[in-house]
Design an enzyme around this catalytic site. Structure first.
Site, PDB file in Angstrom:
ATOM      1  N   ASP A 188     -15.373   3.748 -16.124  1.00 44.88           N
ATOM      2  CA  ASP A 188     -15.691   4.157 -14.762  1.00 44.88           C
ATOM      3  C   ASP A 188     -16.696   5.310 -14.814  1.00 44.88           C
ATOM      4  O   ASP A 188     -17.686   5.226 -15.538  1.00 44.88           O
ATOM      5  CB  ASP A 188     -14.406   4.522 -14.004  1.00 44.88           C
ATOM      6  CG  ASP A 188     -14.609   4.645 -12.502  1.00 44.88           C
ATOM      7  OD1 ASP A 188     -14.570   3.630 -11.798  1.00 44.88           O
ATOM      8  OD2 ASP A 188     -14.832   5.782 -12.024  1.00 44.88           O
ATOM      9  N   TYR A 329     -19.271  11.226  -5.982  1.00 41.89           N
ATOM     10  CA  TYR A 329     -20.075  10.107  -5.481  1.00 41.89           C
ATOM     11  C   TYR A 329     -21.290  10.625  -4.721  1.00 41.89           C
ATOM     12  O   TYR A 329     -22.388  10.071  -4.845  1.00 41.89           O
ATOM     13  CB  TYR A 329     -19.223   9.205  -4.585  1.00 41.89           C
ATOM     14  CG  TYR A 329     -18.262   8.329  -5.358  1.00 41.89           C
ATOM     15  CD1 TYR A 329     -18.589   7.010  -5.666  1.00 41.89           C
ATOM     16  CD2 TYR A 329     -17.035   8.819  -5.796  1.00 41.89           C
ATOM     17  CE1 TYR A 329     -17.714   6.199  -6.380  1.00 41.89           C
ATOM     18  CE2 TYR A 329     -16.154   8.019  -6.505  1.00 41.89           C
ATOM     19  CZ  TYR A 329     -16.503   6.715  -6.801  1.00 41.89           C
ATOM     20  OH  TYR A 329     -15.642   5.927  -7.517  1.00 41.89           O
ATOM     21  N   HIS A 384     -10.032  -2.771 -14.879  1.00 44.85           N
ATOM     22  CA  HIS A 384     -10.845  -1.567 -14.763  1.00 44.85           C
ATOM     23  C   HIS A 384     -10.180  -0.358 -15.412  1.00 44.85           C
ATOM     24  O   HIS A 384     -10.870   0.504 -15.955  1.00 44.85           O
ATOM     25  CB  HIS A 384     -11.117  -1.303 -13.282  1.00 44.85           C
ATOM     26  CG  HIS A 384     -12.067  -0.181 -13.041  1.00 44.85           C
ATOM     27  ND1 HIS A 384     -13.407  -0.251 -13.369  1.00 44.85           N
ATOM     28  CD2 HIS A 384     -11.877   1.065 -12.525  1.00 44.85           C
ATOM     29  CE1 HIS A 384     -14.002   0.890 -13.041  1.00 44.85           C
ATOM     30  NE2 HIS A 384     -13.096   1.699 -12.537  1.00 44.85           N
TER      31      HIS A 384
END
Length: 406
Positions: A188, A329, A384
């Site tokens: 990630d 982000y 993930h």
């Protein structure tokens, strides 16, 4: 001047770190869970509208009535924690040295919505391989930092803490620890930070392992991210590349959480006020992970348990890092670092591809993106959160992938 220098040196030294959450905080968490005001049930029979009401209600029930934070707290406290100031910010990390002095140092980086909780299962098999199906030659000294704004690390009070800056901080951290030869691993956001370490090539870094490889050709990723057709000169050479494009198209159309955090993280203030609101958002990372977690709360454990999931969410809640973690982000949007695209790593790279990852990196792309590809393997199961979900497979991949760098 002497006082200033002394304070500066103290800040940059590596200091033991301890933490304590009183019963009153856990009681307040339970009170808030029980006080949740629920929305109506979704109007569809699947998860296309997000985390389903039945899943989040069962999570809240278990969280309030059965879950015990003190169990994972004891596991956390059983390993050594440290903190040091790097580039003006306190960086927390776990550091466990193997009993094998020839062990290869390894810095492992989590992502979102993860934390150091993801990597707890890795520590023993990596540092003590003989007790976990390996040999002494497989041993690692393990460093697991909390990313800025996550867990016990400091929360940035100004802009600029993007993945590139984190990568530089990790290089400084390993230098302070005295490691002159080490490897890096990540998934990630951790995969992006690790790729960027590979680009920066800090002194001592000999190679990296990634379970979310950054190998998508730039023009293809740019087109998919913008929702445009592929460039006319883009050639998909095989079925793996065609499948990857289809997976990436799906990902970019179904990552509403990333667009929200990448543009308006401060509007997510409810994360600091509602534990159930925080949990519902964190569960909805990707389709396969949400399916897996939903099954766990329906009584089917397939790698991740209910406690695994709540250990991570509870750490976010107790450290009040829902919003500060989200800002990564936004920082990356400003920095324009591609999620899945080629970064320019020249160092040796090991790639592990898990079938339920956001996309399955084709070997052909990996060979182009990483000219010094030393390992590529497609695994039979896992998604993930591979280190957390399929720890044994993951550990074997790290051992095998980095073996030639010892």
């Amino acid at each position: 001047m002497e006082i200033y220098m002394s304070a500066a040196l103290e800040a940059t030294t590596i200091r033991p770190f301890t933490f304590e959450f009183p019963d009153s905080e856990l009681e307040e968490l339970r009170r808030r869970i029980l006080a949740t005001r629920w929305p109506e049930k979704e109007t569809v029979a699947d998860q296309s509208q997000g985390t389903q009401l039945a899943t989040i209600k069962e999570l809240a029930r278990y969280w309030a009535e059965e879950y015990d934070w003190r169990k994972v707290e004891a596991r956390l406290k059983a390993v050594p924690h440290f903190i040091t100031e790097i580039d003006g910010l306190d960086i927390h990390f776990i550091h466990v040295r193997s009993k094998h002095e020839n062990a290869l140092p390894l810095i492992v980086t989590h992502g979102w919505p993860g934390s150091i909780i993801e990597q707890l299962k890795l520590i023993e098999p990596l540092t003590d391989p003989e007790a976990h199906g390996g040999s002494a030659e497989d041993a690692f000294h393990v460093v697991i930092p909390s990313m800025p704004g996550y867990g016990f690390s400091g929360k940035p009070t100004s802009t600029g803490w993007n993945p590139d800056r984190m990568a530089r901080a990790w290089g400084e951290l390993m230098k302070r620890l005295g490691y002159t030869k080490y490897a890096a691993q990540g998934g990630d956001w951790g995969a992006i930070v690790t790729d960027l370490m590979g680009v920066q090539e800090p002194e001592g870094l000999v190679g990296i392992h990634t379970n979310m490889a950054g190998v998508v050709p730039p023009a293809i990723e740019a087109a998919i991210a913008a929702g445009n057709p592929l460039p006319s000169d883009a050639v998909l050479a095989n079925d793996e590349e065609k499948a990857a494009v289809g997976q990436l198209n799906f990902v970019y159309r179904h990552v509403a959480y990333a667009y929200m955090m990448g543009s308006r993280p401060q509007s997510l203030t409810a994360f600091a006020d509602s534990p159930v609101g925080l949990a519902a958002f964190m569960l909805d990372h990707d389709r396969d992970s949400l399916d897996l977690i939903s099954r766990a709360f329906a009584g089917q454990n397939e790698g991740l348990t209910r406690d695994d999931v709540l250990d991570n969410i509870t750490l976010f809640w107790l450290t009040n890092t829902g919003v500060s973690a989200s800002r990564l982000y936004w920082e990356n949007t400003v920095a324009s670092i591609p999620f899945f695209g080629v970064k320019g790593v020249k160092l040796p790279v090991a790639v592990s591809v898990f079938p339920d990852e956001l996309y399955q990196a084709p070997k052909s792309w990996a060979e182009q993106a990483y000219p010094n590809l030393i390992h590529y393997n497609r695994l039979p199961k896992g998604g993930h959160f591979a280190a957390w979900e399929q720890t044994e497979l993951f550990v074997n991949e790290v051992r095998t992938g980095l073996r030639s760098l010892r």
